[in-house]
Enzyme design. Sequence first.
Site, mmCIF file in Angstrom:
data_model
loop_
_atom_site.group_PDB
_atom_site.id
_atom_site.type_symbol
_atom_site.label_atom_id
_atom_site.label_comp_id
_atom_site.label_asym_id
_atom_site.label_seq_id
_atom_site.Cartn_x
_atom_site.Cartn_y
_atom_site.Cartn_z
ATOM 1 N N ASP A 176 0.901 -1.147 0.000
ATOM 2 C CA ASP A 176 0.000 0.000 0.000
ATOM 3 C C ASP A 176 0.938 1.195 0.000
ATOM 4 O O ASP A 176 1.602 1.465 1.013
ATOM 5 C CB ASP A 176 -0.870 0.009 1.262
ATOM 6 C CG ASP A 176 -1.833 1.182 1.249
ATOM 7 O OD1 ASP A 176 -1.418 2.285 0.854
ATOM 8 O OD2 ASP A 176 -2.996 1.012 1.629
ATOM 9 N N HIS A 177 1.028 1.903 -1.123
ATOM 10 C CA HIS A 177 2.113 2.872 -1.233
ATOM 11 C C HIS A 177 1.999 4.015 -0.223
ATOM 12 O O HIS A 177 2.970 4.690 0.075
ATOM 13 C CB HIS A 177 2.275 3.386 -2.674
ATOM 14 C CG HIS A 177 1.286 4.424 -3.097
ATOM 15 N ND1 HIS A 177 0.047 4.111 -3.578
ATOM 16 C CD2 HIS A 177 1.356 5.782 -3.108
ATOM 17 C CE1 HIS A 177 -0.599 5.229 -3.871
ATOM 18 N NE2 HIS A 177 0.166 6.259 -3.600
ATOM 19 N N HIS A 239 -5.771 2.853 1.420
ATOM 20 C CA HIS A 239 -4.978 3.995 1.901
ATOM 21 C C HIS A 239 -5.585 4.668 3.140
ATOM 22 O O HIS A 239 -4.900 4.908 4.127
ATOM 23 C CB HIS A 239 -4.835 5.058 0.802
ATOM 24 C CG HIS A 239 -4.291 4.523 -0.489
ATOM 25 N ND1 HIS A 239 -3.365 3.517 -0.543
ATOM 26 C CD2 HIS A 239 -4.538 4.859 -1.777
ATOM 27 C CE1 HIS A 239 -3.061 3.264 -1.811
ATOM 28 N NE2 HIS A 239 -3.769 4.062 -2.587
#
Length: 482
Positions: A176-177, A239
């Site tokens: 999950d960036h 996010h």
Amino acid sequence: MATKSNYTSDLRPFNIVIFGGNGDLSKRKIIPALFHRYADGQLDFDFEVICTARAKLDRTLFLKEVEGFIDSKDTKKIADFFKHLIILEIPKNTLEAYAPLKIRLEKTAKRQRIFYFSVPSGAFSEICNMLKGSGLVTNTSKVVLEKPLGHDLESSKQINEIISQAFTEPQIFRIDHYLGKETVQNIMVLRFANHLFERAWNADNIENIQITVAESLGVEKRSGYYDKTGALLDMVQNHLLQLLCLVTMEPPSNLNPDAVRNEKLKVLESLRPFTKESIRKNVVRGQYTRGSVDDQKLNSYREDIDAYDSETETFVAIKAYIDNWRWKNTPIYLRTGKRMKKRYSDIVINFKELPHNIFQDSKQPLRNKLIIRLQPEERIELVQLSKVPGPGGYRFKPISLKLDFIDSFDSRMPEAYERLIVDVIRGNQTLFMRYDELAAAWEWIESINTHWRSQVPLSLYESGTWGPGDQILEKDTKWKTN
Ligand code: BG6
């Protein structure tokens, strides 16, 4: 050759195989991230970046495209880095088509293998079968999975089973960036390395928390993907929930991956599920119509995707509650949308009003606000009341104490993917999701997904505004708008 550095010690030679190597994510984020780590001297050993693609690619054109996404003028270093980059055509999923990959990897058999699945999750199963069938998965291999992992709890379970047949949990890196962003990691430092805030970090002192991820862009060229996904699954399920976890979890006893992930899991499991009744007052879904951002006239979502009956949401706002001791009845507002007035993300901690006001002259409520700005600038801001200078009693003004990371640290802010890919090479799973976390997130999201189409009408909002989030706010609460 990259400069020698003293922070390569726990990194070891690797080959990274990017499935979907010709895709947008690979060209924009994954390969540039590897370049920057290389240019910084962190990949000071043998490695290969193997970009696989279904079709034959023109190497010169491909490299030119990638170079366009690399934020550096050092053409010599870029050319050196490109010597590590290999393009491999795998036209179909057969053992025969995977044979060149096998030959390539076996030439450098001692290096660890990282398989990066930058393709829709529907393709994972075939790739896994081919990797297993070709004997390419070794004990030290790792797999990186891009979101979305499925479209609901059931499909995420199925994907997980498929992956688990080839890789064990310590080999799986669900990315999950947002967790790779510097300011996001800084939330833990702010809370757990400073005395000031943690004592007040609870329902006794905090009125509400607002988490916003606003984007000014629309769906751009991703209509096929986006129209099936929508903002709830594209942004909230991953996010925003990860941000919520970091802001509200209990302090882990150390930074070991499972210590951190256990705490995040407890938060996800304590999220109050929505019912058919509660969803009406606490969830908003919206879709952008025509409007303008930065004086540019823009089309509606339906025009953008050329589907005039689409009901897909491009905006979501949710009033959530965590049913545990620390956060009892504290609203946590989540808000995300495309085509908003400006691109910015932040987390606002609104503290409660002080119990007694000794400054009778002042009508200003005595409360503080902590703003953790994630983007575009990375900053922490504490809004406190200060006396306006001059005679004539006490008049107050909110003043911000600001800590700007760019000013405080004399270095370039690395992109999220840089940190995360290095963690994969290192084998550190702290910033990656464990399956039980993912399942808990899906379970909560499903309580929204099940009811909202029938219970929550789609609110249309004009492009270039802040969207229809006000409907769920309590009296006296305001969204912070940049
Ligand atoms: C991605 C979503 O995961 O995150 C996109 O799929 C979104 O729709 C993007 O635009 C936002 O990321 P960032 O880092 O630009 O805030």
